[in-house]
Write an enzyme that holds these catalytic residues in place. Structure first.
Site, short mmCIF file in Angstrom:
data_model
loop_
_atom_site.label_atom_id
_atom_site.label_comp_id
_atom_site.label_asym_id
_atom_site.label_seq_id
_atom_site.Cartn_x
_atom_site.Cartn_y
_atom_site.Cartn_z
N CYS A 52 0.84 -1.19 0.00
CA CYS A 52 0.00 0.00 0.00
C CYS A 52 0.88 1.24 0.00
O CYS A 52 1.89 1.29 0.70
CB CYS A 52 -0.89 0.04 1.25
SG CYS A 52 -2.39 -0.90 1.07
N GLN A 53 0.48 2.21 -0.78
CA GLN A 53 1.19 3.49 -0.82
C GLN A 53 1.04 4.21 0.52
O GLN A 53 1.98 4.78 1.05
CB GLN A 53 0.59 4.33 -1.95
CG GLN A 53 1.19 5.69 -2.12
CD GLN A 53 0.49 6.45 -3.23
OE1 GLN A 53 -0.26 5.90 -4.01
NE2 GLN A 53 0.75 7.73 -3.29
#
Length: 141
Positions: A52-53
């Site tokens: 996930c960013q």
């Protein structure tokens, strides 16, 4: 029809009420605000979703043979996304989570309206929820 499928259909119906994606994003932000928050003690490296960013923490506990998820994110859209997933999969038996499909994500058009990094994060969140289900299902067997 199983309970997960019913919840997923409710989510699809709710999203279909909005005419455009700005309204849908606003709705996801609202869903994120209603997310059952993870306790601070679970905001640790091992509960971070890889891929996930943004930072997304998910914690799972088994209560009466059902998985209960709590989560949080440092990004408001991402928090809404994880809120949708938790609504669909929390308080369900691990085997039901493993059998459930995620077609409803495509039906609401979420993947196609996310940046590639957020779409990857969505896939990572789903994988992590399924991994928790596998781990807890093994305990129940």
């Amino acid at each position: 029809m199983n309970k997960i499928k019913e919840i997923q259909e409710e989510i699809v119906d709710e999203f279909s009420m909005f005419d455009d994606w700005m309204q849908r994003y606003e709705y996801m932000i609202e869903l994120g605000k209603s997310l059952p928050l993870i306790e601070e003690k679970y905001k640790v490296e091992e509960n971070l979703i890889k891929g996930c960013q943004s930072k997304v923490w998910v914690h799972a506990e088994l209560e009466d043979e059902k998985l209960v998820f709590t989560a949080d994110s440092d990004a408001i859209i991402t928090k809404g996304i994880v809120a949708i997933l938790i609504r669909a999969f929390s308080n369900q038996h691990p085997s039901e989570i493993l059998e459930a499909d995620t077609q409803f994500i495509d039906e609401i058009g979420l993947k196609e309206h996310l940046s590639p990094t957020r779409a990857n994060g969505l896939v990572s969140m789903i994988k992590q929820l399924k991994m928790y289900a596998i781990a807890y299902q093994t305990q129940l067997d």
